[in-house]
Design a protein around this motif. Structure first.
Motif, PDB file in Angstrom:
ATOM      1  N   GLN A 133      50.894 -16.492  60.747  1.00 30.18           N
ATOM      2  CA  GLN A 133      50.022 -15.720  59.844  1.00 30.18           C
ATOM      3  C   GLN A 133      48.707 -15.361  60.544  1.00 30.18           C
ATOM      4  O   GLN A 133      48.238 -14.234  60.476  1.00 30.18           O
ATOM      5  N   GLN A 134      48.141 -16.339  61.232  1.00 28.11           N
ATOM      6  CA  GLN A 134      46.864 -16.107  61.905  1.00 28.11           C
ATOM      7  C   GLN A 134      47.003 -15.057  63.013  1.00 28.11           C
ATOM      8  O   GLN A 134      46.169 -14.149  63.135  1.00 28.11           O
ATOM      9  N   LEU A 135      48.071 -15.166  63.803  1.00 31.13           N
ATOM     10  CA  LEU A 135      48.305 -14.179  64.862  1.00 31.13           C
ATOM     11  C   LEU A 135      48.477 -12.782  64.271  1.00 31.13           C
ATOM     12  O   LEU A 135      47.959 -11.794  64.797  1.00 31.13           O
ATOM     13  N   THR A 136      49.187 -12.709  63.149  1.00 32.96           N
ATOM     14  CA  THR A 136      49.401 -11.424  62.473  1.00 32.96           C
ATOM     15  C   THR A 136      48.071 -10.837  62.037  1.00 32.96           C
ATOM     16  O   THR A 136      47.789  -9.652  62.256  1.00 32.96           O
ATOM     17  N   ASP A 137      47.228 -11.680  61.428  1.00 34.95           N
ATOM     18  CA  ASP A 137      45.930 -11.190  60.949  1.00 34.95           C
ATOM     19  C   ASP A 137      45.047 -10.747  62.108  1.00 34.95           C
ATOM     20  O   ASP A 137      44.334  -9.752  62.010  1.00 34.95           O
ATOM     21  N   GLU A 138      45.101 -11.487  63.224  1.00 41.38           N
ATOM     22  CA  GLU A 138      44.280 -11.103  64.379  1.00 41.38           C
ATOM     23  C   GLU A 138      44.686  -9.734  64.927  1.00 41.38           C
ATOM     24  O   GLU A 138      43.845  -8.915  65.266  1.00 41.38           O
ATOM     25  N   LEU A 139      46.004  -9.508  65.004  1.00 41.33           N
ATOM     26  CA  LEU A 139      46.475  -8.207  65.503  1.00 41.33           C
ATOM     27  C   LEU A 139      46.034  -7.087  64.567  1.00 41.33           C
ATOM     28  O   LEU A 139      45.608  -6.015  65.006  1.00 41.33           O
ATOM     29  N   LEU A 140      46.102  -7.342  63.262  1.00 37.69           N
ATOM     30  CA  LEU A 140      45.700  -6.310  62.297  1.00 37.69           C
ATOM     31  C   LEU A 140      44.182  -6.112  62.313  1.00 37.69           C
ATOM     32  O   LEU A 140      43.704  -4.984  62.194  1.00 37.69           O
ATOM     33  N   ASP A 141      43.406  -7.211  62.490  1.00 41.06           N
ATOM     34  CA  ASP A 141      41.944  -7.078  62.625  1.00 41.06           C
ATOM     35  C   ASP A 141      41.618  -6.085  63.740  1.00 41.06           C
ATOM     36  O   ASP A 141      40.800  -5.191  63.586  1.00 41.06           O
ATOM     37  N   ARG A 142      42.289  -6.279  64.883  1.00 40.45           N
ATOM     38  CA  ARG A 142      42.005  -5.435  66.044  1.00 40.45           C
ATOM     39  C   ARG A 142      42.418  -3.983  65.763  1.00 40.45           C
ATOM     40  O   ARG A 142      41.709  -3.053  66.118  1.00 40.45           O
ATOM     41  N   MET A 143      43.580  -3.830  65.105  1.00 46.60           N
ATOM     42  CA  MET A 143      44.035  -2.478  64.785  1.00 46.60           C
ATOM     43  C   MET A 143      43.041  -1.769  63.868  1.00 46.60           C
ATOM     44  O   MET A 143      42.701  -0.603  64.066  1.00 46.60           O
ATOM     45  N   ILE A 144      42.549  -2.502  62.873  1.00 44.39           N
ATOM     46  CA  ILE A 144      41.616  -1.915  61.906  1.00 44.39           C
ATOM     47  C   ILE A 144      40.296  -1.561  62.598  1.00 44.39           C
ATOM     48  O   ILE A 144      39.724  -0.496  62.372  1.00 44.39           O
ATOM     49  N   GLU A 145      39.857  -2.444  63.475  1.00 45.60           N
ATOM     50  CA  GLU A 145      38.619  -2.209  64.224  1.00 45.60           C
ATOM     51  C   GLU A 145      38.716  -0.920  65.042  1.00 45.60           C
ATOM     52  O   GLU A 145      37.774  -0.153  65.136  1.00 45.60           O
ATOM     53  N   ASN A 146      39.874  -0.689  65.677  1.00 47.25           N
ATOM     54  CA  ASN A 146      40.054   0.485  66.536  1.00 47.25           C
ATOM     55  C   ASN A 146      40.618   1.682  65.782  1.00 47.25           C
ATOM     56  O   ASN A 146      40.897   2.705  66.389  1.00 47.25           O
ATOM     57  N   GLY A 147      40.856   1.539  64.464  1.00 53.21           N
ATOM     58  CA  GLY A 147      41.566   2.544  63.672  1.00 53.21           C
ATOM     59  C   GLY A 147      40.741   3.761  63.352  1.00 53.21           C
ATOM     60  O   GLY A 147      39.658   3.925  63.908  1.00 53.21           O
ATOM     61  N   PRO A 148      41.218   4.592  62.479  1.00 53.04           N
ATOM     62  CA  PRO A 148      42.393   4.446  61.611  1.00 53.04           C
ATOM     63  C   PRO A 148      43.686   5.004  62.214  1.00 53.04           C
ATOM     64  O   PRO A 148      44.455   5.634  61.500  1.00 53.04           O
TER      65      PRO A 148
END
Ligand code: HEM
Lengths: 409, 67
Positions: A133-148
């Motif tokens: 779960q934590q790894l998943t959230d970290e990957l999504l954090d990074r995606m959102i930061e660099n998004g959309p």
């Protein structure tokens, strides 16, 4: 005459044989190839000609796929004459390199597999959920930061299972470009024999190096434990590690990407999943069934004459168990060409059947459940950033999937 | 119903643990399956039958007569 199967009285009709693998339809890239569907409508056991002119029987029905994969008279030994290969390079490989348990029969298969079953058992994987779960959230954090905008394959679907299998095996994730490129060559139906041989050799050398390092600096990883147990030599540990590394990330990665795409294409199903998060377990089973990424069959060779679906498969003849058509078998999954997240899909054979059934399935399930639930919860506006016609489906790979999936939200 | 497991056949895929967790578990040492409730209550019988059906190694033995 449309039937391409040899019955007990007749002999194989080569002129009538289906060329396999057959192309999928561009309109329905999630469905089995139309030519395979036509052939199985005529007879459930289909004679096929492979790329190298050799023949194999395609086993297309759920019942027969379970029968063949559950029958010890069908061997998984890749070194036997008649074992069907879809890639020249992989066929060459088995002649020169010691096989892993993936391509061995019991009792040797069971001996080696049992050294690893506890690592992937249900409760061990359940205990890993917070970390996944934590790894998943970290990957999504990074995606959102660099998004959309992002490539859902490179930025999410591929790194998640890669990091997880690296942690389990004790392989540094920093080396992911190295092993992902080589794993891709091993799965490519286009790779030359030389490319396959070199990729395999480089992976083995790399993993033997890691095994040696674990001897000096032991840790809690699978490779470290295999070294400490001392039952396998470094070459065997390297080849076992290679199997887990390759099987452990390409497969789940492609399932995550294809699942995300098919859910975005079926907004009513996605809405249902969002409204009822408890549905996620059953939904993942249905996605495994509907998408069946092992799309070119599970190979075996008959060690004796065996009757299957009205056909006698002779000793020395190859079979390909088409789990993708078995998972669309109307008698087991009525209306199976439609994705229905509320369906009971538990009898699917996306992980195979018999003693070789996927060792990593509890892990794959946990990763898929967490990845999909979290992805659509955190990015409610997720949608493809390119027209569906332009999505690069990986038709030329042993494992079906997407080369990239540009998305926005 | 009497539920037994043939550990010689078991391949530790864990399908039964997923389908009927009240009846099956896996051994810590080697991941092979253990029956934790040999005579499960009636409301679990369907789940146990499904577990036996999807067991890839046909390692689950059911005696439906056993009362
Ligand atoms: C959605 C993801 C996955 C799918 C669809 C999948 C599918 C399969 C299938 C169909 C087989 C049977 C092959 C045969 O009978 O010849 C298999 C075997 C195997 N899988 Fe998976 N797999 C997935 C994920 C994983 C993961 C995450 C691992 C982790 C380590 C893994 C490790 C293995 C291994 C080691 C085998 C060989 C088992 C044996 O021969 O006894 N797989 N997989």
């Amino acid at each position: 005459m449309t039937t391409s199967a040899r019955t007990d009285s007749g002999s194989a009709d080569r002129a009538d044989a289906l060329a396999f693998p057959a192309p999928k339809s561009a309109k329905c890239p999630f469905d089995p190839p139309p030519a395979v569907d036509r052939a199985r409508a005529a007879h459930p056991v289909v004679r096929a000609t492979l790329w190298d002119g050799t023949s194999a029987w395609l086993i297309t029905e759920h019942e027969h796929v379970r029968q063949v994969l559950g029958d010890k008279r069908f061997s998984a030994e890749g070194t036997r004459d008649g074992f069907p290969y879809l890639v020249a390079g992989v066929r060459e490989l088995v002649r020169t390199m010691k096989p892993t348990f993936f391509r061995q029969d019991d009792p040797e298969h069971a001996r080696l597999r049992r050294m690893l079953t506890a690592d992937f058992m249900v409760k061990r994987v359940e205990a890993m959920r917070p970390e996944i779960q934590q790894l998943t959230d970290e990957l999504l954090d990074r995606m959102i930061e660099n998004g959309p905008e992002a490539d859902l394959v490179a930025d999410f679907a591929l790194p998640l299972p890669s990091v997880v299998i690296c942690l389990l095996l004790g392989v540094p994730y920093e080396d992911h470009r190295f092993f992902q490129e080589r794993a891709a060559a091993l799965f490519s139906l286009q790779a030359t024999a030389e490319e396959v041989r070199r990729s395999q050799q480089e992976l083995l050398t790399y993993l033997a190096g890691i095994a040696e390092r674990k001897q000096r600096e032991p840790d809690g990883s699978i490779i470290s434990r295999l070294v400490a147990q001392g039952e396998l030599d470094f070459d065997e540990i390297a080849s076992t590690g290679r199997l887990l590394l390759v099987a452990g990330h390409e497969t789940t990665a492609n399932m995550i990407a294809l699942s995300a795409l098919v859910l975005m294409r079926n907004p009513d199903q996605l809405a249902r999943l969002r409204a009822e998060p408890a549905l996620v377990k059953g939904a993942v089973e249905e996605l495994l069934r509907y998408l069946t990424i092992v799309h070119n069959g599970i190979p075996r060779v008959a060690a004796e004459d065996v009757a299957v679906g009205g056909v006698t498969v002779r000793a020395g003849e190859g079979v390909l168990c088409l789990v993708n058509t078995a998972n669309r078998d109307e008698r087991v999954f009525p209306g199976g060409d439609t994705l229905d997240l509320g369906r009971d899909a538990n009898r699917h054979v996306a992980f195979g059947f018999g003693v070789h059934q996927c060792l990593g399935q509890p892990l794959a399930r946990a990763e898929l459940q967490i990845a999909l639930e979290t992805l659509f919860r955190r990015l409610p506006g997720l949608r493809p950033a390119i027209p569906f016609e332009d999505v690069p489906f990986r038709h030329d790979q042993a494992i079906y999937g997407l080369g990239a999936l540009p998305v926005t939200w | 119903m009497l539920v037994q497991i043939d550990q010689e056949l078991c391949c530790g895929a864990g399908s039964c643990v997923r389908t009927a967790p009240e009846v099956f578990d896996q051994r810590d040492e080697d991941g092979l399956v253990l029956v934790i409730d040999e005579k499960p209550p009636a409301h679990l019988h369907d789940a146990v039958r499904e577990a036996a059906d999807i067991c890839p190694a046909a390692a689950i033995l059911l005696d439906e007569q056993d009362a």
